[in-house]
Design a protein around this motif. Structure first.
Motif, mmCIF file in Angstrom:
data_model
loop_
_atom_site.group_PDB
_atom_site.id
_atom_site.type_symbol
_atom_site.label_atom_id
_atom_site.label_comp_id
_atom_site.label_asym_id
_atom_site.label_seq_id
_atom_site.Cartn_x
_atom_site.Cartn_y
_atom_site.Cartn_z
ATOM 1 N N UNK A 1 20.190 28.980 30.234
ATOM 2 C CA UNK A 1 21.082 29.373 29.132
ATOM 3 C C UNK A 1 21.781 30.687 29.431
ATOM 4 N N UNK A 2 23.033 30.736 29.051
ATOM 5 C CA UNK A 2 23.814 31.932 29.282
ATOM 6 C C UNK A 2 23.511 33.037 28.292
ATOM 7 N N UNK B 1 16.382 35.783 13.945
ATOM 8 C CA UNK B 1 16.280 36.950 13.075
ATOM 9 C C UNK B 1 16.707 36.600 11.654
ATOM 10 N N UNK B 2 17.779 35.821 11.528
ATOM 11 C CA UNK B 2 18.259 35.435 10.198
ATOM 12 C C UNK B 2 17.219 34.583 9.484
ATOM 13 N N UNK B 3 16.615 33.635 10.192
ATOM 14 C CA UNK B 3 15.599 32.772 9.581
ATOM 15 C C UNK B 3 14.398 33.597 9.129
ATOM 16 N N UNK B 4 13.956 34.531 9.972
ATOM 17 C CA UNK B 4 12.811 35.383 9.610
ATOM 18 C C UNK B 4 13.130 36.218 8.378
ATOM 19 N N UNK C 1 20.668 32.410 19.803
ATOM 20 C CA UNK C 1 19.305 32.032 19.416
ATOM 21 C C UNK C 1 18.570 33.201 18.779
ATOM 22 N N UNK C 2 18.734 34.389 19.365
ATOM 23 C CA UNK C 2 18.066 35.568 18.807
ATOM 24 C C UNK C 2 18.577 35.889 17.416
#
Length: 292
Positions: free
Chosen positions: A12-13, A25-28, A20-21
Motif C-alpha cells: 500500500x502506498x 482514528x475517526x472510528x475510535x 487507513x490511519x
C-alpha cells in the motif's frame, strides 16, 4: 522483520496508509466520545449540567456527588450486590455444568452421546420462548427467587459446542497414556484437559459473566419484589423512567449526573474485566470451534 504482501495485492502506498490511519482514528473517536460524555456527565456538578443543557463534555468542577448519593445504601447498592452474586455464582455453576457435559459429549463411544448432542442442538435452533420458560419457572417454584436468574440459563449451547470442539482437539494419545497409567475420567479432566483449556475456559467464563451481569428482562418477569432487581433491571426501569435512584429526597446532584453514574457503574465491571481476557478471545473461540 519487514511485512510481505501477496503479488496481487502489492504494497500500500503512503496515501492509502494515511487514509487507513485517519479512518481508524475517526472510528475510535466516534466510539470513545459517547463513552467519555457519559463519564464526564456523571462527574459534573449540577451547575455544569445546567449550563451545558444536560450533557457535559468537560466539567469545570469534577465531583463524585452522584456516585456517593446512589451508593449510600440505596437501590443501586443493593442491585450491584445482587448482580455481583448472581454473576459469580451463576458463572461458576455454568462452568461446572458446561465443562462436565462438554467433556462427556467429546469422548468417543459414549452411550447416548449422539442423541443427546442432537437434542441439545435442537434447543439451540428452536429456543423455547418466553411463555414456556415462564411456565417452567413458576411450576418449579423458582418464581421470585434469585435461582430464576441462574438455573434456567445454566448451560449455553454455543459455549457447550465451543468447549466440546476444544476437548476433541486434545490428542487422544495423551488421554490414552493417562488411562494406561490408571487415571480415571475425572482425573484426566482435572489434571490434563482443564490445564490445557485455560484459553477457551477464560472466553467461556467471560461469555457467561457478561450474560449474567446484563440479565434484566428476566428479573422484570420473574420478580414481584423490586428490592431483588439486579443492576441491569434498575438501569432499565429507573434510568429510562427518570425515577429517584438515591432513595433520598435531599439529593443535590443533577438527575442527568445520577443517571449517567448508574450507567458507568453498570458497565465498568465488564469493561475492566474484558482487557484481562481479551488476548484469549481469538485463540479460545477459533480453537474450540474447529471441530464443533
Amino acid at each position: 522483520m519487514r511485512a510481505t504482501y501477496p503479488a496481487w495485492q502489492g504494497k500500500p502506498g503512503p496515501g492509502l496508509r494515511l487514509a487507513k490511519a485517519v479512518a481508524l482514528i475517526v472510528i475510535v473517536l466516534l466510539v470513545l466520545f459517547p463513552l467519555w460524555t457519559v463519564v464526564a456527565t456523571s462527574l459534573a456538578s449540577p451547575q455544569d449540567v445546567i449550563a451545558n443543557g444536560g450533557w457535559v463534555v468537560w466539567p469545570e468542577r469534577f465531583t463524585l456527588g452522584a456516585y456517593t448519593e446512589i451508593l449510600d445504601g440505596g437501590v443501586v447498592t443493593r442491585a450491584l450486590l445482587v448482580s455481583g452474586g448472581v454473576t459469580v455464582i451463576g458463572t461458576a455453576l455454568s462452568l461446572v455444568c458446561t465443562v462436565g457435559l462438554a467433556y462427556a459429549l467429546s469422548r468417543p463411544h459414549v452411550y447416548g452421546g449422539r442423541p443427546m448432542l442432537l437434542l441439545i442442538l435442537f434447543t439451540f435452533l428452536f429456543p423455547p420462548g418466553m411463555i414456556p420458560l415462564f411456565l417452567v419457572v413458576r411450576t418449579t417454584g423458582l418464581f421470585d427467587s434469585y435461582a430464576a436468574l441462574v438455573l434456567p440459563f445454566l448451560i449455553n449451547v454455543f459455549n457447550l459446542i465451543v468447549l466440546r470442539g476444544f476437548f476433541q482437539s486434545i490428542p487422544a494419545e495423551l488421554l490414552e497414556a493417562a488411562r494406561i497409567d490408571g487415571a480415571g475420567e475425572l482425573t484426566m479432566l482435572w489434571r490434563i484437559v482443564l490445564p490445557l483449556s485455560k484459553a477457551v475456559l477464560a472466553v467461556v467464563s467471560l461469555f457467561y459473566a457478561v450474560a449474567y451481569w446484563n440479565r434484566f428482562f428476566e428479573a422484570i418477569i420473574y420478580f414481584n419484589d423490586q428490592t431483588k432487581w439486579p443492576i441491569g433491571t434498575v438501569l432499565r426501569q429507573y434510568v429510562t423512567g427518570g425515577a429517584d435512584l438515591s432513595g433520598d429526597s435531599t439529593v443535590t446532584s443533577a438527575p442527568q449526573s445520577t443517571q449517567m453514574a448508574v450507567v458507568v457503574l453498570a458497565v465498568a465491571p465488564i469493561v475492566c474485566i474484558y482487557p484481562l481476557l481479551q488476548r484469549y478471545f481469538v485463540k479460545g473461540v477459533l480453537t474450540g470451534a474447529v471441530k464443533a
